[in-house]
Design an enzyme around this catalytic site. Structure first.
Site, PDB file in Angstrom:
ATOM      1  N   HIS A  64     -16.082   0.467  -4.009  1.00  0.00           N
ATOM      2  CA  HIS A  64     -16.055   1.382  -3.701  1.00  0.00           C
ATOM      3  C   HIS A  64     -15.649   2.812  -4.657  1.00  0.00           C
ATOM      4  CE1 HIS A  64     -11.865   0.284  -5.778  1.00  0.00           C
ATOM      5  NE2 HIS A  64     -11.456   1.656  -5.940  1.00  0.00           N
ATOM      6  N   HIS A  66     -13.927   5.471  -6.568  1.00  0.00           N
ATOM      7  CA  HIS A  66     -12.656   5.929  -7.329  1.00  0.00           C
ATOM      8  C   HIS A  66     -13.985   6.029  -8.552  1.00  0.00           C
ATOM      9  CE1 HIS A  66      -9.456   5.215  -4.974  1.00  0.00           C
ATOM     10  NE2 HIS A  66      -9.724   6.788  -5.037  1.00  0.00           N
ATOM     11  N   ASP A  68     -12.997   5.330 -10.705  1.00  0.00           N
ATOM     12  CA  ASP A  68     -12.816   3.768 -12.176  1.00  0.00           C
ATOM     13  C   ASP A  68     -12.577   2.660 -11.975  1.00  0.00           C
ATOM     14  OD1 ASP A  68     -10.574   3.700 -10.369  1.00  0.00           O
ATOM     15  OD2 ASP A  68      -9.749   2.929 -11.840  1.00  0.00           O
ATOM     16  N   HIS A  69     -14.327   2.956 -10.912  1.00  0.00           N
ATOM     17  CA  HIS A  69     -14.762   1.996 -10.248  1.00  0.00           C
ATOM     18  C   HIS A  69     -16.348   2.008 -10.245  1.00  0.00           C
ATOM     19  CE1 HIS A  69     -11.733  -1.270  -8.698  1.00  0.00           C
ATOM     20  NE2 HIS A  69     -11.045   0.460  -8.895  1.00  0.00           N
ATOM     21  N   HIS A 122      -7.059   1.114   1.119  1.00  0.00           N
ATOM     22  CA  HIS A 122      -7.110   1.697  -0.299  1.00  0.00           C
ATOM     23  C   HIS A 122      -8.442   3.206   0.392  1.00  0.00           C
ATOM     24  CE1 HIS A 122      -6.767   2.305  -4.046  1.00  0.00           C
ATOM     25  NE2 HIS A 122      -7.990   2.616  -4.549  1.00  0.00           N
ATOM     26  N   ASP A 141      -9.960  -3.049  -5.447  1.00  0.00           N
ATOM     27  CA  ASP A 141      -8.787  -2.242  -4.928  1.00  0.00           C
ATOM     28  C   ASP A 141      -8.037  -3.088  -3.948  1.00  0.00           C
ATOM     29  OD1 ASP A 141      -8.698  -1.967  -7.854  1.00  0.00           O
ATOM     30  OD2 ASP A 141      -8.561   0.717  -7.301  1.00  0.00           O
ATOM     31  N   HIS A 179      -7.796  -4.810 -11.390  1.00  0.00           N
ATOM     32  CA  HIS A 179      -6.875  -4.479 -12.779  1.00  0.00           C
ATOM     33  C   HIS A 179      -5.900  -5.409 -13.063  1.00  0.00           C
ATOM     34  CE1 HIS A 179      -7.572   0.008 -11.442  1.00  0.00           C
ATOM     35  NE2 HIS A 179      -7.861   0.204 -10.534  1.00  0.00           N
TER      36      HIS A 179
END
Length: 265
Positions: A64, A66, A68-69, A122, A141, A179
């Site tokens: 996805h 985001h 942090d990905h 998400h 996530d 995570h």
């Protein structure tokens, strides 16, 4: 020697800790020398892990959009000339995307084939990757050990439908989530399902690992089915703990579990 021990179509998988609690994953297919990174949060840890193994990056797999990905996408693509694979439903938000996948699509990472599942909830365009021969699931996530992702762009009904695609996969599937949230997830799970002996045993194991600074990921899908409250909205005990009527749908019960987790401290 390590490569020779891997059966055809199977992967060598390496954890890459990033940021404060992210895990990116290196997937190496030794027959063709292909190496992917799943959800590169940042560049330096990925490069260090590649150099330590002597692998050359060929692909990025994003679940996805985001930051942090996908934070490492552009620099890693520039450095290695990789192919970026990601969700068709969210292609506009995946930096450098080359290959767009949708629900049911299959893709070859060298000799290793994987299937893409659309798993919105998400985010609206989230996907999950399943490598059957390696018994490996990369849910980003969507599914965590003893948890699931917050519903930033989706609905409880969407997330429950997404998790319902993943839950029936083989029990020995390893869940390589993104995570290290397991210890805090276990606290909530015990709050709503305190009579679950499987969960209490799992929580003890998690606490011991974290006390020694060890990761809790990957987990086994079979254990998640027994212990993860977000895969168990039909549980009478969980429903009773949250005041969900016996006749409510699993979607409704899931929504109550997610709402309770959002406000749990």
């Amino acid at each position: 020697m390590a490569a020779a021990a891997v059966a055809p179509g199977q992967l060598e998988i390496e954890r890459v800790p990033c940021l404060s609690d992210n895990y990116s994953w290196l997937l190496h297919e030794p027959q063709q020398g292909v190496t992917a990174v799943v959800d590169p949060a940042e560049v330096a840890p990925v490069v260090a892990a590649l150099e330590a193994k002597g692998w050359k990056l060929t692909h990025i797999l994003n679940t996805h959009h985001h930051w942090d990905h996908v934070g490492g996408n552009e620099e890693l693509k520039k450095r290695y000339g990789v192919t970026v694979v990601g969700p068709r439903a969210d292609a506009a938000r995946i930096p450098g995307i080359d290959v767009q996948l949708s629900d049911g699509d299959r893709y070859q990472l060298g000799a290793a084939e994987f299937e893409c599942f659309d798993t919105p909830g998400h985010t609206r365009g989230h996907v999950t990757y399943h490598f059957p021969a390696s018994k490996a699931l990369f849910p980003g996530d969507t599914l965590f050990s003893l948890g699931c992702g917050r519903l930033f762009e989706g609905t409880p009904a969407q997330m429950w439908a997404s998790l319902s695609k993943l839950a029936p996969l083989p029990a020995d599937t390893r869940v390589y989530c993104a995570h290290e949230y397991t210890e805090s997830n276990a606290k909530f799970a015990a709050h709503v399902d305190g009579g679950n002996e499987d969960l209490l045993r799992m929580r003890e194991q998690i606490a011991a690992k974290r006390a020694h600074g060890e990761p809790t990921v990957p987990s086994l899908l079979g254990e998640e089915r027994k212990c993860n409250p977000f895969l168990r909205p039909d549980s009478p005990a969980i429903r009773a703990a949250l005041g969900v009527p016996p006749g409510a749908s699993n979607e409704e019960a899931f929504g109550a579990i997610r709402s309770a987790k959002d406000s749990f401290r």
